[in-house]
Design a protein around this motif. Structure first.
Motif, PDB file in Angstrom:
ATOM      1  N   LEU A 224       0.909  -1.566  -0.400  1.00 17.61           N
ATOM      2  CA  LEU A 224       0.245  -0.307   0.038  1.00 17.61           C
ATOM      3  C   LEU A 224       0.908   0.942   0.038  1.00 17.61           C
ATOM      4  N   LEU A 225       2.356   1.368   0.358  1.00 22.69           N
ATOM      5  CA  LEU A 225       2.947   2.192   1.031  1.00 22.69           C
ATOM      6  C   LEU A 225       2.926   2.680  -0.530  1.00 22.69           C
ATOM      7  N   LYS A 226       4.189   1.734  -1.254  1.00 20.76           N
ATOM      8  CA  LYS A 226       4.736   1.839  -2.600  1.00 20.76           C
ATOM      9  C   LYS A 226       3.623   2.188  -3.309  1.00 20.76           C
ATOM     10  N   VAL A 227       2.409   1.737  -3.789  1.00 25.88           N
ATOM     11  CA  VAL A 227       1.727   2.400  -4.508  1.00 25.88           C
ATOM     12  C   VAL A 227       1.431   3.521  -3.952  1.00 25.88           C
ATOM     13  N   ARG A 228       1.205   3.935  -2.846  1.00 27.40           N
ATOM     14  CA  ARG A 228       0.498   5.218  -2.029  1.00 27.40           C
ATOM     15  C   ARG A 228       2.141   6.421  -2.923  1.00 27.40           C
ATOM     16  N   SER A 229       3.172   6.082  -2.837  1.00 28.08           N
ATOM     17  CA  SER A 229       4.086   6.798  -3.018  1.00 28.08           C
ATOM     18  C   SER A 229       4.195   6.508  -4.699  1.00 28.08           C
ATOM     19  N   GLU A 230       4.036   5.766  -5.623  1.00 33.10           N
ATOM     20  CA  GLU A 230       3.576   5.970  -7.278  1.00 33.10           C
ATOM     21  C   GLU A 230       2.406   7.201  -7.170  1.00 33.10           C
ATOM     22  N   LEU A 231       1.004   6.992  -6.643  1.00 28.43           N
ATOM     23  CA  LEU A 231       0.403   7.522  -7.079  1.00 28.43           C
ATOM     24  C   LEU A 231      -0.087   9.288  -7.164  1.00 28.43           C
ATOM     25  N   ARG A 232       0.978   9.330  -5.593  1.00 32.17           N
ATOM     26  CA  ARG A 232       1.558  11.242  -5.319  1.00 32.17           C
ATOM     27  C   ARG A 232       2.613  11.220  -6.075  1.00 32.17           C
ATOM     28  N   GLN A 233       2.902  10.786  -7.165  1.00 25.60           N
ATOM     29  CA  GLN A 233       4.332  11.182  -7.726  1.00 25.60           C
ATOM     30  C   GLN A 233       3.731  11.242  -9.213  1.00 25.60           C
ATOM     31  N   ILE A 234       2.805  10.413  -8.962  1.00 28.71           N
ATOM     32  CA  ILE A 234       1.859  10.515 -10.625  1.00 28.71           C
ATOM     33  C   ILE A 234       1.070  11.892 -10.403  1.00 28.71           C
ATOM     34  N   PHE A 235       0.156  12.546  -9.440  1.00 30.31           N
ATOM     35  CA  PHE A 235      -0.316  13.299  -8.799  1.00 30.31           C
ATOM     36  C   PHE A 235       0.440  15.197  -9.619  1.00 30.31           C
ATOM     37  N   LEU A 236       1.697  14.564  -8.324  1.00 31.46           N
ATOM     38  CA  LEU A 236       2.596  15.838  -8.380  1.00 31.46           C
ATOM     39  C   LEU A 236       2.817  15.963  -9.792  1.00 31.46           C
ATOM     40  N   GLU A 237       3.122  14.640 -10.960  1.00 29.64           N
ATOM     41  CA  GLU A 237       3.933  14.918 -12.317  1.00 29.64           C
ATOM     42  C   GLU A 237       2.565  15.721 -13.161  1.00 29.64           C
ATOM     43  N   MET A 238       1.013  15.962 -12.371  1.00 29.70           N
ATOM     44  CA  MET A 238       0.046  16.178 -13.554  1.00 29.70           C
ATOM     45  C   MET A 238      -0.109  17.511 -13.172  1.00 29.70           C
ATOM     46  N   GLY A 239       0.937  18.117 -11.875  1.00 29.48           N
ATOM     47  CA  GLY A 239       0.593  19.603 -11.353  1.00 29.48           C
ATOM     48  C   GLY A 239      -0.007  19.589 -10.780  1.00 29.48           C
ATOM     49  N   PHE A 240      -1.154  18.948  -9.640  1.00 29.04           N
ATOM     50  CA  PHE A 240      -1.454  18.656  -8.388  1.00 29.04           C
ATOM     51  C   PHE A 240      -0.568  19.351  -7.022  1.00 29.04           C
ATOM     52  N   THR A 241      -1.247  20.099  -6.695  1.00 30.18           N
ATOM     53  CA  THR A 241      -0.680  20.085  -4.744  1.00 30.18           C
ATOM     54  C   THR A 241      -1.726  19.151  -3.882  1.00 30.18           C
ATOM     55  N   GLU A 242      -0.737  18.608  -3.365  1.00 31.25           N
ATOM     56  CA  GLU A 242      -1.246  17.627  -2.093  1.00 31.25           C
ATOM     57  C   GLU A 242      -2.302  18.872  -0.803  1.00 31.25           C
ATOM     58  N   MET A 243      -3.704  18.201  -0.984  1.00 31.28           N
ATOM     59  CA  MET A 243      -4.020  18.824   0.763  1.00 31.28           C
ATOM     60  C   MET A 243      -3.489  18.764   2.201  1.00 31.28           C
ATOM     61  N   PRO A 244      -4.076  19.434   2.834  1.00 33.40           N
ATOM     62  CA  PRO A 244      -3.551  18.860   4.546  1.00 33.40           C
ATOM     63  C   PRO A 244      -5.025  18.445   4.479  1.00 33.40           C
ATOM     64  N   THR A 245      -5.109  16.713   5.210  1.00 32.48           N
ATOM     65  CA  THR A 245      -5.715  16.379   5.162  1.00 32.48           C
ATOM     66  C   THR A 245      -5.546  15.226   7.275  1.00 32.48           C
ATOM     67  N   GLN A 246      -5.697  16.475   7.622  1.00 29.66           N
ATOM     68  CA  GLN A 246      -4.784  15.675   8.856  1.00 29.66           C
ATOM     69  C   GLN A 246      -5.772  14.519  10.744  1.00 29.66           C
ATOM     70  N   ASN A 247      -7.172  15.255   9.423  1.00 31.68           N
ATOM     71  CA  ASN A 247      -8.457  15.359  10.783  1.00 31.68           C
ATOM     72  C   ASN A 247      -9.824  14.229  10.021  1.00 31.68           C
ATOM     73  N   PHE A 248      -8.325  12.577  11.741  1.00 29.79           N
ATOM     74  CA  PHE A 248      -9.074  11.830  11.500  1.00 29.79           C
ATOM     75  C   PHE A 248     -11.077  12.064  11.306  1.00 29.79           C
ATOM     76  N   VAL A 249     -11.015  12.684  12.531  1.00 30.91           N
ATOM     77  CA  VAL A 249     -12.113  13.198  13.420  1.00 30.91           C
ATOM     78  C   VAL A 249     -12.527  14.359  12.895  1.00 30.91           C
TER      79      VAL A 249
END
Length: 500
Positions: free
Chosen positions: A230-255
């Motif tokens: 899961l962590l390997k695929v997550r890293s690849e997905l994050r790289q794909i988003f960054l290559e497409m020009g996306f910015t990562e959102m803060p998602t620290q609120n589980f609650v």
């Protein structure tokens, strides 16, 4: 002392001519020396370790062998012929025929060959009679010829039919073609692997043969941690988003509060997804301390009275329901927060956001569902965006994931219109599996935030687990996450490369 297997092999090889034309097959040599082939292979490996004493070229060949069932047919005849010969002139009860050894398959084959006929209305129940006076056991004859090595006399179609009946097996035989090497000798001299102080002191090292150092050999891998698939695929997905020009959102609120998780997304308070059997609500703290006052009033109005071209849901919207805390059911709550923050800017600017984080739903566990999983989400906000733009972005995104077989299906979401479900074909499950949901955010969601009317927001989400299962060939999600995970799978899983 009796010569070793290696020495016996070298003496056998001494009689052969040197060069490419000379040599001996390892299986023939093992038979001639009266030893097991695997024992001879071990001797070949030990001689190869001595240097250029011999040359060994791996070879493969296939041959047909009888299975245990085939050996029985060769000895006693095929089930259909045995059944035929067991049927007397006055016939045989079908139930008795089925009790004979191989009766079921024999009856099926004999009926297909029209050797037998079945009278269902016979006194005492269905009865089997011979339909021809005599038959030839072609199956037994074909197995006899194959057993004697006359493979070419049996047509390929017959061989394949015998293989399907599990009477015949195609076996791959591995062997070596062994030739003399440049340093060939019948005397086996053990090569030294270590230079000891005694050798240096006595000078004996000058007369001893040493095994050459292999500087290209790999050492033992150091003990280290291993990334879960899961962590390997997550890293690849994050790289794909960054290559497409996306910015990562803060998602620290589980609650999250029900307001940001549901109400801000134009999801009514009586929606089934807000029931206890679909959502995990918190007991402590049970309520969010505060909500944006002006924005909350606009959300209440669009729910209860309508607005912005919508009639709303026409119900009594309750603040206490909106303040209820829960474990977020999707990361779209974070997207709503980011879009609200975007709307507070003096001048709008196009944005592309993404997030990959954990969400929680009160799901029934099965091969493709968990109560806790990861959601991947993308959001694009700009002027003039259409459903065509959304489909194009989705195809580009999933193609970068290495998922090219896609289907789009119209769907309903409370906060997107139009909406589409995204399906991909899973080779392991042999069916189309939903991998994502998508749509264009409704005006009732965007306009209360304060975004301009000509702004469209494309959004899509998918689980992290589904693409991981597809890429790693895992058929049950509980083998990927939870107590049934095989830790060896975590160690052995290769690097993830999401490419078509």
């Amino acid at each position: 002392m009796a010569p070793s297997v290696a020495e016996r092999l070298l003496r056998r090889l001494q009689r052969e001519a040197a060069g490419p034309g000379g040599g001996v097959c390892s299986r023939e040599a093992a038979a001639a020396l009266g030893i097991d082939h695997q024992t001879l292979v071990g001797a070949v490996k030990s001689l190869q370790a001595l240097g250029e004493v011999i040359e060994a070229e791996p070879r493969e060949a296939t041959r047909w062998e009888l299975s245990p069932e085939g050996a029985e047919v060769l000895r006693d005849g095929s089930p259909e012929v045995r059944l035929f010969r067991s049927v007397p002139a006055e016939g045989l009860q079908q139930s008795d025929a089925m009790k004979l050894p191989g009766g079921s398959i024999g009856f099926s084959k004999a009926m297909a060959n029209k050797w037998l006929r079945l009278e269902k209305g016979a006194p005492g129940g269905p009865r089997v009679f011979r339909a021809v006076p005599e038959v030839q056991d072609t199956v037994q004859e074909a197995l006899r010829r194959l057993h004697q090595g006359e493979t070419e006399t049996v047509p390929e179609r017959e061989r394949n039919d015998l293989k399907r009946r599990k009477l015949l097996m195609e076996v791959t035989l591995k062997s070596y073609w062994i030739r003399k090497g440049s340093a060939f000798s019948t005397a086996v001299a053990r090569q030294e692997t270590e230079l000891t102080p005694e050798m240096l002191a006595t000078g004996s090292w000058r007369q001893l043969p040493f095994k050459p150092y292999n500087f290209a050999a790999l050492g033992l891998p150091p003990a280290a941690g291993h990334l879960h698939p899961l962590l390997k695929v997550r890293s690849e997905l994050r790289q794909i988003f960054l290559e497409m020009g996306f910015t990562e959102m803060p998602t620290q609120n589980f609650v999250e509060s029900s307001f940001w998780n549901f109400d801000a997304l134009f999801q009514p308070q009586q929606h089934p997804a807000r029931d206890q059997h679909d959502t995990f609500f918190l007991q402590d703290p049970a309520e969010a301390p505060e909500l944006p006052p002006g924005y909350t009033a606009k959300v209440k109005k669009v729910h209860s009275q309508g607005g912005y071209g919508s009639q709303g849901y026409k119900y009594e919207w309750k603040l206490e329901e909106a303040r209820r805390n829960l474990l977020r059911t999707h990361t779209t709550a974070a997207s709503a927060r980011m879009l609200y923050r975007l709307a507070q800017q003096e001048k709008f600017s196009p944005v592309k956001y993404f997030s990959i984080d954990r969400v929680f739903r009160n799901e029934s566990l099965d091969a493709t569902h968990l109560a806790e999983f990861h959601q991947v989400e993308g959001v694009v906000a700009d002027r003039g965006l259409t459903l065509g733009h959304l489909m194009g972005i989705l195809r580009q995104f999933f193609t970068k994931l290495g998922i090219s077989q896609l289907r789009f299906k119209p769907a309903y979401n409370p906060y997107t219109e139009p909406s589409m479900e995204v399906f991909s074909y899973h080779e392991g499950l042999k069916k189309w599996v939903e991998v994502g949901n998508s749509g264009i955010f409704r005006p009732e969601l965007l306009l209360p935030m304060g975004l301009p009317e000509n702004i469209s927001v494309l959004a899509w989400g998918l689980s992290l687990e589904r693409p991981t299962m597809i890429k790693y060939g895992i058929n049950n999600i509980r083998e990927l996450v939870g107590h049934r995970v095989n830790l060896q799978m975590v160690y052995d899983s290769p690097l993830c490369r999401l490419a078509a």
